[in-house]
Design an enzyme around this catalytic site. Structure first.
Site, mmCIF file in Angstrom:
data_model
loop_
_atom_site.group_PDB
_atom_site.id
_atom_site.type_symbol
_atom_site.label_atom_id
_atom_site.label_comp_id
_atom_site.label_asym_id
_atom_site.label_seq_id
_atom_site.Cartn_x
_atom_site.Cartn_y
_atom_site.Cartn_z
ATOM 1 N N ASP A 421 -3.053 0.094 -2.409
ATOM 2 C CA ASP A 421 -3.158 0.456 -1.004
ATOM 3 C C ASP A 421 -4.586 0.288 -0.496
ATOM 4 O O ASP A 421 -5.548 0.522 -1.218
ATOM 5 C CB ASP A 421 -2.713 1.912 -0.840
ATOM 6 C CG ASP A 421 -2.753 2.379 0.599
ATOM 7 O OD1 ASP A 421 -1.993 1.829 1.414
ATOM 8 O OD2 ASP A 421 -3.540 3.290 0.906
ATOM 9 N N GLU A 474 -2.508 -4.806 -0.695
ATOM 10 C CA GLU A 474 -2.383 -4.647 0.755
ATOM 11 C C GLU A 474 -3.777 -4.889 1.317
ATOM 12 O O GLU A 474 -4.617 -3.996 1.345
ATOM 13 C CB GLU A 474 -1.894 -3.242 1.120
ATOM 14 C CG GLU A 474 -1.640 -3.102 2.614
ATOM 15 C CD GLU A 474 -2.017 -1.760 3.189
ATOM 16 O OE1 GLU A 474 -1.685 -1.499 4.346
ATOM 17 O OE2 GLU A 474 -2.684 -0.971 2.492
#
Length: 749
Positions: A421, A474
């Site tokens: 993330d 990401e």
């Protein structure tokens, strides 16, 4: 270190049961930094002095280690709660402690020597201990044949650390730990402690006592809102996924189909509806896995399941990087779930957060009274957007802590991939900061060199120690080489989320079809860079929260047009180069924006349009997996060929997808709510072209405009091809056609 060297007791003085007054006072005040130098057995002239600090005890006997024979009785010492005694010879013993509520018999924790080996300590200090989950934390083990729990925690700047829990009335004087220098790890073995025991650390920092801290390497935790760490039973799952693991690497290659169903485990389904109890891992194994198989997805991606105090963070502010959340059951239950996924042919991806951590006082924040896991300077160490601390990955021990966390999930639980993330926030020191709010790197630049080193090291180590596993980024910027191998100067990720495609395509779809002609390049631009990285196309949870509305509510027009637009968008996504990811609820057109506090609106499947979208997604997944042209050459330009990319007046797009062996599929998008008859498109071969998919088919809820199962190619030179198809394009529809025998059957309208 002995009490005499620590507190200045005169060398050569007569041996006494008493200790230096300063040492005695430090024990009472729980400020003694070396309790093993005072407590437990100490050999003196072939005799043995035993001391035990037992607040609240009525009396203490010494028993033989192998029987109930009384060796002697400890007497009250020079300060309250200190018991002392002397035996004429050195011998193993146990303590029989008389408490106001009963008797307890156990071995003396201070009778055991150093626990962690020198190699363990060296690797921790070097930041390269890849088995921290078996080294630090609470480890159920036996020492000298005695069962119990070994505790170890890194807190180099603490003055004293104790293990506390109900087993000692949360009294930090009972089990202060031994400091192992120079690494700064504190350790203690507590005999006879049971699996399931709740514990924390009481830490005396440089400036005083800290709030009780959860274990950074806890293997299990209490379910929130409780914040205790839990002694976990050693994971002894008997894995039965050898077939999956043997073929995993092949399933993750760039020439394999990957279609991911993204799931928030707490809100997919609940017992009894929105207010009901959360599903356990067993519940999810029994219901989620069959659903994913039926829908044709290849993988499940779980929003972070690492323990996190605030459910509203969806797991993206975790505090226990080694423990599955207690919300869903035990770590063993999670292993059963992963095993069941694999035996059903489904991979498991976990979202994992090495970018930041929350400020909760029981967590990592100023863990030993100093900025230990985070940067000291808030210009480096605090995320203003999320009110979280930033890991100081330049510190060896923190680097190693996060590296070991990643390997823990991949090795211990057979997880197939980690989706990292917020990579962009890690790569740039000035991420979401104005001038003057950030500190440049040693070269004066904006790049976070420590984070870059960590990510490249992570990807290299995963490739070495978890063969076939993926690490997915990401990453929302144009950072070059995110998926390029580390040996070629890249970051080494397996795939990168294509955030540009997601933003552009959703922006295009939100336009009234009347104005789409002015935004034609929002669709075509993604193909300019589609092969610069190994991409995954994400329609994730982030697109259906915080007032953004659900996926179908992004679509313009009346209700019929909304559904037609959604079906067309999903058809566009599944035929575009790149692996696929779709957040739960989008597959049946949930109208309400997603909320983590309630289950999905499954009742909508009682309505035909919603069932139609669900069937369409399942059929797209099956078409995708059965059509090598849609996945084999995802990462190379040879797999994609424009047929029509410039018909902005009609908002029509057409392209060919090619398999590695030269098998084509023709994809046609009509993004206007009108039928286009006789639309000619060049194709590379003659004969019959079957209509293998039509998003406007009646069984999906469409208007059933199509081509009666296919079209015969005409000998017409169109778009650089010697043949052409004259097609009827459905309104707001996507067609997929393949060359083949007409007798092979028909699909679509």
């Amino acid at each position: 270190m002995t009490e005499s060297t620590l507190y200045g007791e005169p060398a050569g003085s007569d041996v006494s049961l008493d200790i230096h007054p300063d040492a005695a006072q430090a024990l009472v005040e729980a400020s003694h930094g070396d309790p093993f130098a005072v407590l437990g057995p100490h050999e003196v002239d072939n005799a043995m002095v035993v001391r035990a600090l037992l607040p609240g005890a009525l009396g203490v006997d010494l028993l033989a280690h192998d029987s109930d024979r009384v060796l002697g009785r400890l007497q009250p010492g020079q300060v309250p709660d200190l018991f002392v005694g002397r035996l004429d010879h050195v011998t193993p013993y146990r303590l029989r402690i008389r408490w106001p509520y009963g008797e307890e018999v156990r071995e003396d924790p201070y009778a055991f020597g150093a626990l962690l080996g020198e190699l363990d300590l060296y690797l921790i200090g070097e930041g390269n201990h890849r088995q921290l989950g078996h080294c630090l934390g609470a480890q159920v083990t036996s020492v000298d044949g005695v069962p119990g729990v070994r505790f170890a925690v890194w807190a180099p700047n603490a003055r004293r650390v104790s293990v506390v829990g109900a087993f000692c009335q949360w009294d930090g004087r009972r089990f202060p730990m031994r400091l192992r220098q120079p690494t700064g790890v504190w350790e203690i073995f507590i005999p006879r402690l049971a699996v399931g025991t709740v514990y924390k650390y009481e830490i005396l920092g440089p400036d005083g006592l800290l709030p009780l801290k959860a274990d950074p390497v806890a293997l299990a935790t209490q379910a929130p809102p409780q914040t205790g760490s839990v002694v976990a039973e050693p994971l002894q799952h008997e894995w039965r996924d050898e077939v999956w693991m043997a073929g995993r690497a092949e399933r993750h290659q760039g020439d394999a189909p990957i279609s991911v169903y993204e799931v928030h485990a707490a809100s997919w389904r609940r017992h009894g509806g929105d207010e009901g109890a959360l599903y356990t891992w067993q519940d999810l194994a029994e219901s989620l896995i069959p659903y994913v198989v039926e829908m044709g997805f290849t993988h499940i991606e779980l929003l972070p399941i690492m323990e996190h105090p605030f459910g509203g963070s969806w797991g993206y502010q975790p505090l226990s990087q080694f423990a599955p959340s207690g919300r869903f059951g035990s770590p063993g239950g999670f292993a059963v779930f992963v095993d069941a996924c694999h035996r059903a042919g489904i991979g498991v991806i976990l979202d994992w957060v090495p970018a930041h951590f929350p400020t909760d006082p029981h967590g990592l924040a100023r863990f030993d009274g100093t900025a230990l896991y985070e940067y000291q300077d808030p210009r480096e160490g605090f995320h203003q957007d999320w009110n979280t601390y930033i890991y100081n990955l330049g510190r060896h021990e923190v680097h190693g802590f996060m590296l070991a966390s990643a390997l823990h999930w991949l090795r211990e639980f057979h997880v197939d991939a980690l989706r990292v993330d917020a990579v962009a926030s890690m790569l740039y020191r000035n991420y979401s900061r104005r001038d003057g709010e950030w500190i440049a790197n040693i070269h004066g630049g904006q790049e976070n060199l420590e984070a870059i080193d960590f990510l490249t090291h992570l990807n290299s180590v995963v490739a070495e120690e978890a063969p076939g596993a993926l690490v997915i980024a990401e990453e929302s910027t144009a950072w070059p080489g995110v998926t390029r191998p580390t040996q070629e100067g890249g970051l080494g990720f397996g795939y990168k989320w294509n955030m540009g495609w997601m933003h552009d395509s959703l922006s295009y779809m939100s336009e009234d079809p009347l104005y789409r002609r002015y935004h034609h390049d929002a669709v075509t631009f993604g193909l300019v860079y589609a092969f610069s990285e190994h991409f995954m196309l994400p329609i994730s949870h982030d697109e259906v929260v915080h007032g953004k509305g659900s996926l179908i509510n992004k679509m313009p027009g009346d209700r019929w047009q909304q559904f037609a637009n959604l079906r067309a968008y999903l058809g566009f996504m599944w035929t575009h180069p790149g692996k696929k990811l779709l957040f739960m609820g989008c597959e049946f057109a949930q109208f309400r924006e997603w909320s983590h506090d309630r289950e999905l609106d499954w009742f909508l499947l009682g309505e035909p349009p919603h069932r139609g979208v669900q069937q369409l997604v399942g059929d797209l997944n099956r078409l995708y997996r059965e059509s090598p042209a849609l996945y084999e050459q995802d990462g190379v330009a040879q797999g994609f060929q424009w047929v029509v990319g410039d018909d902005s007046d009609n908002s029509v797009f057409a392209w060919l997808r090619w398999s590695r062996h030269g098998e084509p599929l023709l994809v046609v998008l009509n993004m206007l709510p009108q039928v286009l008859d006789g639309y000619e498109l060049g194709v590379p071969s003659g004969g019959w072209w079957r209509e293998v998919f039509n998003s406007d088919a009646g069984h999906y809820g469409g208007s059933d405009v199509g081509n009666q199962g296919g079209r015969q190619a005409l000998e017409l030179d169109r778009h650089g091809h010697p043949f052409a198809l004259r097609l009827r394009l459905p309104p707001l529809g996507v067609l997929v056609l393949a060359p083949g025998d007409r007798s092979q059957g028909e699909q679509g309208a």
